[in-house]
Design a protein around this motif. Structure first.
Motif, PDB file in Angstrom:
ATOM      1  N   SER A  50     -28.266 -53.401   9.014  1.00  0.00           N
ATOM      2  CA  SER A  50     -27.484 -54.586   9.364  1.00  0.00           C
ATOM      3  C   SER A  50     -26.520 -54.945   8.230  1.00  0.00           C
ATOM      4  CB  SER A  50     -28.424 -55.753   9.647  1.00  0.00           C
ATOM      5  OG  SER A  50     -27.697 -56.920   9.892  1.00  0.00           O
ATOM      6  N   ALA A  51     -26.990 -54.840   7.003  1.00  0.00           N
ATOM      7  CA  ALA A  51     -26.128 -55.134   5.851  1.00  0.00           C
ATOM      8  C   ALA A  51     -24.976 -54.129   5.773  1.00  0.00           C
ATOM      9  CB  ALA A  51     -26.948 -55.106   4.558  1.00  0.00           C
ATOM     10  N   ARG A  52     -25.292 -52.835   6.031  1.00  0.00           N
ATOM     11  CA  ARG A  52     -24.230 -51.809   6.032  1.00  0.00           C
ATOM     12  C   ARG A  52     -23.180 -52.125   7.092  1.00  0.00           C
ATOM     13  NH1 ARG A  52     -28.285 -47.937   6.642  1.00  0.00           N
ATOM     14  NH2 ARG A  52     -29.243 -47.663   4.627  1.00  0.00           N
ATOM     15  N   ALA A  53     -23.648 -52.460   8.287  1.00  0.00           N
ATOM     16  CA  ALA A  53     -22.719 -52.787   9.384  1.00  0.00           C
ATOM     17  C   ALA A  53     -21.887 -54.019   9.031  1.00  0.00           C
ATOM     18  CB  ALA A  53     -23.504 -53.024  10.675  1.00  0.00           C
ATOM     19  N   SER A  54     -22.514 -54.998   8.424  1.00  0.00           N
ATOM     20  CA  SER A  54     -21.793 -56.208   8.021  1.00  0.00           C
ATOM     21  C   SER A  54     -20.717 -55.879   6.988  1.00  0.00           C
ATOM     22  CB  SER A  54     -22.779 -57.230   7.449  1.00  0.00           C
ATOM     23  OG  SER A  54     -22.097 -58.361   6.975  1.00  0.00           O
ATOM     24  N   ARG A  55     -21.060 -55.020   6.027  1.00  0.00           N
ATOM     25  CA  ARG A  55     -20.054 -54.622   5.015  1.00  0.00           C
ATOM     26  C   ARG A  55     -18.909 -53.849   5.653  1.00  0.00           C
ATOM     27  NH1 ARG A  55     -24.821 -53.919   1.936  1.00  0.00           N
ATOM     28  NH2 ARG A  55     -24.903 -51.717   2.453  1.00  0.00           N
ATOM     29  N   ARG A  56     -19.226 -52.975   6.638  1.00  0.00           N
ATOM     30  CA  ARG A  56     -18.164 -52.229   7.347  1.00  0.00           C
ATOM     31  C   ARG A  56     -17.247 -53.188   8.095  1.00  0.00           C
ATOM     32  NH1 ARG A  56     -22.092 -48.130   8.522  1.00  0.00           N
ATOM     33  NH2 ARG A  56     -22.732 -49.339  10.313  1.00  0.00           N
ATOM     34  N   ARG A  57     -17.847 -54.146   8.822  1.00  0.00           N
ATOM     35  CA  ARG A  57     -17.038 -55.123   9.571  1.00  0.00           C
ATOM     36  C   ARG A  57     -16.157 -55.936   8.634  1.00  0.00           C
ATOM     37  NH1 ARG A  57     -21.946 -55.951  12.370  1.00  0.00           N
ATOM     38  NH2 ARG A  57     -22.315 -57.826  11.127  1.00  0.00           N
ATOM     39  N   ARG A  58     -16.737 -56.369   7.515  1.00  0.00           N
ATOM     40  CA  ARG A  58     -15.969 -57.169   6.562  1.00  0.00           C
ATOM     41  C   ARG A  58     -14.822 -56.346   5.974  1.00  0.00           C
ATOM     42  NH1 ARG A  58     -18.973 -59.150   1.328  1.00  0.00           N
ATOM     43  NH2 ARG A  58     -20.194 -57.546   2.262  1.00  0.00           N
ATOM     44  N   LYS A  59     -15.085 -55.065   5.646  1.00  0.00           N
ATOM     45  CA  LYS A  59     -14.041 -54.190   5.102  1.00  0.00           C
ATOM     46  C   LYS A  59     -12.915 -54.016   6.119  1.00  0.00           C
ATOM     47  CE  LYS A  59     -13.375 -49.580   3.204  1.00  0.00           C
ATOM     48  NZ  LYS A  59     -13.985 -48.282   2.939  1.00  0.00           N
ATOM     49  N   HIS A  60     -13.281 -53.763   7.381  1.00  0.00           N
ATOM     50  CA  HIS A  60     -12.292 -53.589   8.445  1.00  0.00           C
ATOM     51  C   HIS A  60     -11.469 -54.865   8.617  1.00  0.00           C
ATOM     52  CE1 HIS A  60     -10.508 -51.976  12.078  1.00  0.00           C
ATOM     53  NE2 HIS A  60     -10.861 -53.067  12.730  1.00  0.00           N
ATOM     54  N   TYR A  61     -12.151 -56.011   8.615  1.00  0.00           N
ATOM     55  CA  TYR A  61     -11.479 -57.300   8.767  1.00  0.00           C
ATOM     56  C   TYR A  61     -10.514 -57.538   7.609  1.00  0.00           C
ATOM     57  CZ  TYR A  61     -10.922 -62.377   9.085  1.00  0.00           C
ATOM     58  OH  TYR A  61     -10.398 -63.632   9.165  1.00  0.00           O
ATOM     59  N   LEU A  62     -10.947 -57.235   6.386  1.00  0.00           N
ATOM     60  CA  LEU A  62     -10.068 -57.415   5.224  1.00  0.00           C
ATOM     61  C   LEU A  62      -8.859 -56.485   5.285  1.00  0.00           C
ATOM     62  CD1 LEU A  62     -12.646 -57.945   2.338  1.00  0.00           C
ATOM     63  CD2 LEU A  62     -11.104 -59.619   3.345  1.00  0.00           C
ATOM     64  N   GLU A  63      -9.071 -55.251   5.760  1.00  0.00           N
ATOM     65  CA  GLU A  63      -7.943 -54.326   5.906  1.00  0.00           C
ATOM     66  C   GLU A  63      -6.938 -54.866   6.920  1.00  0.00           C
ATOM     67  OE1 GLU A  63      -9.872 -50.669   6.907  1.00  0.00           O
ATOM     68  OE2 GLU A  63     -10.329 -50.190   4.816  1.00  0.00           O
ATOM     69  N   GLU A  64      -7.448 -55.397   8.045  1.00  0.00           N
ATOM     70  CA  GLU A  64      -6.552 -55.991   9.049  1.00  0.00           C
ATOM     71  C   GLU A  64      -5.788 -57.175   8.463  1.00  0.00           C
ATOM     72  OE1 GLU A  64      -8.706 -57.080  12.538  1.00  0.00           O
ATOM     73  OE2 GLU A  64      -9.060 -55.015  13.151  1.00  0.00           O
ATOM     74  N   LEU A  65      -6.484 -58.008   7.688  1.00  0.00           N
ATOM     75  CA  LEU A  65      -5.816 -59.154   7.067  1.00  0.00           C
ATOM     76  C   LEU A  65      -4.735 -58.707   6.082  1.00  0.00           C
ATOM     77  CD1 LEU A  65      -8.676 -61.717   6.359  1.00  0.00           C
ATOM     78  CD2 LEU A  65      -6.878 -61.861   8.063  1.00  0.00           C
TER      79      LEU A  65
END
Length: 147
Positions: free
Chosen positions: A85-100
């Motif tokens: 879950s932590a790995r998935a959360s870090r992936r989502r956050r990384k993707h979100y930051l890249e989009e931003l």
């Protein structure tokens, strides 16, 4: 084959060095009764043996039994789910930051274009106002010279 069973527990003194309590539990028709020996001290860590008419078995507190293993397995599974879950959360956050970051870049370019467009329009306006004043001055000179 009677209803009477006897269990005795002798705690060794592996951790402290003094003998532990000797306990006898008798199960009869009146319910369980417990007797402690005169040399009983505080319970200590060690090996406890249980003796019954059916046989003997040793209990080692350092060796996990089946319920403890199940708890340990559940804990391991929970920890693994938590890690995933932590790995998935870090992936989502990384993707979100890249989009931003992409959005910031795009908006920055748009703002630069808008600023440049605004500056060009301001220069044209000022130039037009100056030309208008120059033409007025020229006309007033021509009219004065004509008189």
């Amino acid at each position: 084959n009677s209803l009477y069973s006897e269990y005795s527990c002798d705690s060794g003194s592996a951790a402290i060095g003094s003998p532990g309590p000797a306990v006898t539990v008798a199960m009869g028709s009146g319910g369980p009764t417990t007797a402690y020996s005169a040399t009983a001290t505080a319970p200590t860590m060690g090996t406890t043996t249980a003796t019954a008419r059916t046989g003997t078995s040793a209990f080692n507190p350092m060796k996990p039994s089946a319920p403890i293993r199940r708890t340990s397995d559940k804990r391991q599974k929970r920890l693994e789910r938590n890690r995933e879950s932590a790995r998935a959360s870090r992936r989502r956050r990384k993707h979100y930051l890249e989009e931003l970051e992409l959005k910031v870049s795009s908006l920055s370019l748009e703002m630069d274009r808008g600023r440049l467009n605004h500056a060009c329009m301001a220069v044209r306006t000022v130039r037009g106002m100056r030309l208008g004043k120059l033409r007025e001055a020229e006309r007033s000179l021509l009219i004065r010279d004509a008189n």
